[in-house]
Motif scaffolding. Structure first.
Motif: not given
Lengths: 123, 711
Positions: B139-150
């Motif tokens: 799920s982290l990798l699903a977003n190319p620019a993840p936020d710090i919380d994730a």
């Protein structure tokens, strides 16, 4: 078994008939030459034939040829003088099985015919 | 089923097959286990990579966290994490279910599903840790620019799972290594077992079968030696003939001597015959052998037709001539599986036997011929026979000389033939003339030969005379035999013809005055010699004989008496020792024949003519040389006693020894035209027979002379 005797000598014919007639062989004919032999053979169909070689009218060699054409499994004992081995060998090449040399005793003849029949059964 | 005809080799073939099966088994196991070990090594390798991947995932996650906190982009780390998670997940799935995995350097390898219970348990535990961890990262990798919380949240999950995964992957690696080691041990055991079995099998072959083979070889060797011994020792020629009439590789030693050659193995028997017997015999032999190889004729019933039974053969003698021998070949069928495979041939050199048989036959014929001759000779006048034989010897010698000198020109040979014909023709005439018809027939046969030569005169050569020479030789033999018969017969004649029974004996002639005088003379003479004698007389009264015999014969008889008493009769003790009566016997017989002739027979039973003494006396008197005397036959020796001045007595007295007497008798008999015959057997008798013809008138004077000279 039926026997045909072929010889131009009256004395030899009766000698053979005397010697073999008493030994389980039925003499069905006496021939003086090849012609008589062939006609007697056709009528009586013998199993065993004693065959002289030198005879008038039709000789033994020609007669053996004719008889074997009529019935190839006929047992033929050539009974002749040993004067001409070449003719006797010729007779064997044609299909005779054995040879008995003249003069012979009745014992000799009986043994030769016994051997002839035994050879045909086993060999 | 007989193992495809392997026979006694069945066991050895089975053993060798087992050896191969063991080897093959070890090989197959080796292959199977080796590939398993390779798979195990891959698993160990992959388990080790999982350990590394779990750490790398954690480390990359931490780097992403650092970069995100610093506000820097983390796309490289994101890609690395994606790769690590994918590889870990792929490999874990492959461990649990089997399947393809990307190995090092991008090579795809296949992992087998792990079926070790311990390892499966480890994998299940790993999965339980990994699944939530993977879900969080995914799920982290699903977003190319993840936020710090994730990122922090994922890092928290990683902190909990990382050590656990490391531990589990360590356990997995160890467990896979243990399984692999166990398999390697099994493999070694299997290899050792297989090789041990194969070795044992080999040892079995080596010792058991080699021993058996050696035993078999020894038996074969012994059998071969026995066969060789037989073949070397046996006197007959022994060999086998195949259907092509080839001689087998083995034959008896004697065969080489019998056939006169040594290159016999594999030789063509018919070719071999071709040089030494007639072409006709060769042809017949081939036919006969064909018949024996065929099944139809009865072996026992054709033996008498064997053309090589007793056969005359001619061998080159290496000196340009040839040697004639008689050989005997016998043939016996040798069957294999009921079929005639070979003929066993027995060969013998029967030359001696044949020669002996011939010699016997010839002797028999000769004896018969001599008997015929004897019968003929009996009917021939002796003097005519003697004359004929002398003439025949001369004639045959002449023919012989002509034959020996025939080598000159053709013209000479023609002349010789004509001369020979003339001579033989003359001899034949003489032979029939004296009544020797058998001999005449023989000469006639030779004459026929000569006629043949005469007709051939244009092409006559030396060899044509050969048969003539042979026949002439036989003629010589015949004439010799005739001479022998005549000689023997001449001795017998004296015995068989003792007393001619032509004239009747007069009963009282024995008391006739002349007979009394003879008896007295004999007795008186015997007394003087210390002997006893009895004179028996048969026949006519001597006084009744015709003149001049009446006058002369008493003197002749006196001479015989003197001869018998002095020379013939033994002393009484000597006679008794020989089983004879003490007194010697003289039998005298005198007969007047109807034809006017006179027969006189004078026989004493004394010592007989002593040939040795006569021979000795002849040498001493120079009548014969020692060698002549030795060669002299009985007839000629006996004739010597009629020679003038011949006596066997060493000293002369008034009764005998001067050698006068028998010669005188012979002279008178010759003069009268009569003949004398003598028969004698040593120690038994001596017998003189005089046969005188009817006296001729002019003999009267001679009779007077006898009376004057020999009384």
């Amino acid at each position: 078994m039926k026997l045909l005797i072929v010889d131009d000598s009256n004395i030899i014919r009766s000698k053979i008939a005397r010697a073999l007639g008493s030994r389980n062989l039925e003499v069905v004919g006496l021939a003086r030459n090849g012609h008589e032999a062939v006609s007697l053979f056709t009528r009586t169909r013998p199993d065993v034939v004693t065959m002289d070689l030198t005879m008038p009218e039709m000789d033994g060699i020609e007669c053996i040829r004719r008889l074997l054409e009529l019935k190839p499994d006929t047992l033929i004992l050539v009974v002749s003088a040993l004067a001409d081995k070449a003719t006797a060998i010729e007779a064997l090449k044609l299909g005779a099985q054995g040879f008995l040399c003249k003069p012979f005793s009745e014992q000799d003849l009986a043994e030769a015919v016994e051997e002839l029949i035994k050879g045909a059964v086993h060999g | 089923m007989r193992f495809f005809g392997l026979g006694k080799y069945r066991v050895i073939v089975l053993t060798v097959a087992m050896f191969l099966v063991f080897d093959l088994g070890v090989l197959v196991l080796n292959f199977v286990i080796s590939s398993q070990i390779a798979a195990d090594a891959l698993a160990v390798n992959m388990a080790g990579r999982q350990r590394m991947l779990s750490q790398r995932a954690a480390k990359t996650l931490w780097q992403i966290n650092e970069r995100t906190v610093a506000g820097q982009p983390a796309s490289g780390e994101m890609a690395e994490l994606t790769e690590a998670v994918a590889l870990f997940d792929e490999t874990l799935t492959a461990f649990r279910q089997g399947g393809s995995v990307r190995g090092g350097a991008g090579v795809v390898v296949t992992l087998d599903r792990i079926d070790d219970a311990e390892a499966i348990a480890i994998l299940q535990r790993t999965n339980a840790v990994w699944e939530p961890y993977r879900a969080r990262i995914t799920s982290l990798l699903a977003n190319p620019a993840p936020d710090i919380d994730a990122v922090r949240s994922a890092l928290d999950v990683a902190r909990g799972a990382n050590l656990e995964l490391l531990k589990l992957m360590n356990e997995l690696t160890s467990q896979v290594e243990v399984t692999a080691a166990a398999k390697a041990t099994t493999l070694r055991a299997v290899q050792i077992g297989g090789i041990t079995l194969a070795t044992a099998n080999f040892v079995l072959i080596l010792f058991h079968f080699l021993r058996k083979l050696r035993q078999g070889d020894a038996l074969l060797e012994q059998a071969k030696k026995e066969t060789d011994d037989i073949l070397v020792t046996v006197n007959e020629g022994l060999f086998l003939l195949d259907r092509n009439f080839r001689i087998g590789s083995q034959h008896s030693h004697a065969l080489e001597g019998i056939l006169g050659r040594s290159d016999l193995g594999g030789a063509d028997f018919v070719d071999l015959l071709r040089g030494i017997v007639t072409e006709k015999t060769v042809g017949m032999s081939r036919d006969y052998l064909d018949l024996l190889f065929g099944e139809r004729v009865n072996e026992k019933l054709v033996g008498s037709l064997n053309p090589l039974d007793v056969v005359e053969v001619h061998f080159d003698d290496q000196r340009g001539g040839f040697v004639t021998k008689y050989l005997e070949f016998r043939f016996n069928r040798v069957r294999e599986g009921g079929v005639v495979a070979h003929l066993l041939v027995t060969a013998n050199d029967v030359t001696k036997r044949v020669q002996l048989e011939r010699a016997l036959k010839e002797a028999h014929e000769r004896a018969k011929g001599q008997m015929d001759l004897l019968v003929e000779v009996l009917q021939v006048e002796p003097d005519a026979l003697r004359d004929f034989l002398a003439a025949a010897a001369v004639c045959l010698d002449k023919v012989n000389t002509l034959l020996r000198e025939r080598t000159a020109s053709a013209a000479d040979r023609r002349e010789a033939v004509i001369a020979i014909y003339r001579l033989l023709h003359g001899l034949k005439g003489d032979a029939s003339g004296v009544g020797l018809s058998g001999l005449a027939e023989s000469i006639h046969e030779v004459e026929d030969l000569v006629v043949g030569l005469r007709e051939k005169h244009a092409t006559l050569d030396g060899n044509d005379f050969l048969p003539l020479t042979v026949r002439l030789e036989r003629l010589f033999t015949q004439v010799d035999a005739l001479r022998g018969v005549v000689n023997r017969f001449a001795q017998i004649r004296g015995v068989v013809a003792v007393e001619p029974a032509r004239a009747a004996t007069e009963p009282d002639a024995a008391q006739a005055p002349q007979v009394r005088r003879w008896r007295e003379f004999a007795t008186r003479l015997a007394e003087k010699q210390g002997k006893h004698v009895q004179l028996h007389y048969h026949g006519v009264d001597p006084a009744t004989l015709a003149s001049p015999y009446r006058e002369a014969l008493p003197t002749v008889v006196n001479q015989f008496i003197r001869n018998a008493v002095v020379h013939g009769l033994e002393k009484p003790e000597q006679r008794l020792a020989q089983g004879k009566p003490a007194a010697g016997n003289i039998a005298l017989y005198l007969a007047a024949r109807e034809d006017g002739g006179v027969d006189l027979s004078f026989r004493d039973d004394g010592a007989g003519l002593q040939l040795a003494a006569i021979r000795q006396a002849a040498i001493e008197r120079g009548l014969l040389s020692a060698s002549e005397a030795e060669a002299c036959d009985a007839r000629r020796l006996v004739e010597l006693i009629f020679r003038p001045a011949f006596s066997t007595r060493s000293s002369a007295d008034e009764d005998g020894g001067r050698g006068v007497g028998l010669d005188v008798i012979r002279n008178y008999v010759n003069e009268w035209g009569g003949n004398i015959r003598i028969g004698s057997t040593p120690r038994e008798y001596c017998h003189f027979r005089i046969s005188l013809p009817r006296p001729s008138p002019q003999l009267s004077a001679g009779a007077a002379r006898i009376n004057g000279e020999a009384a």
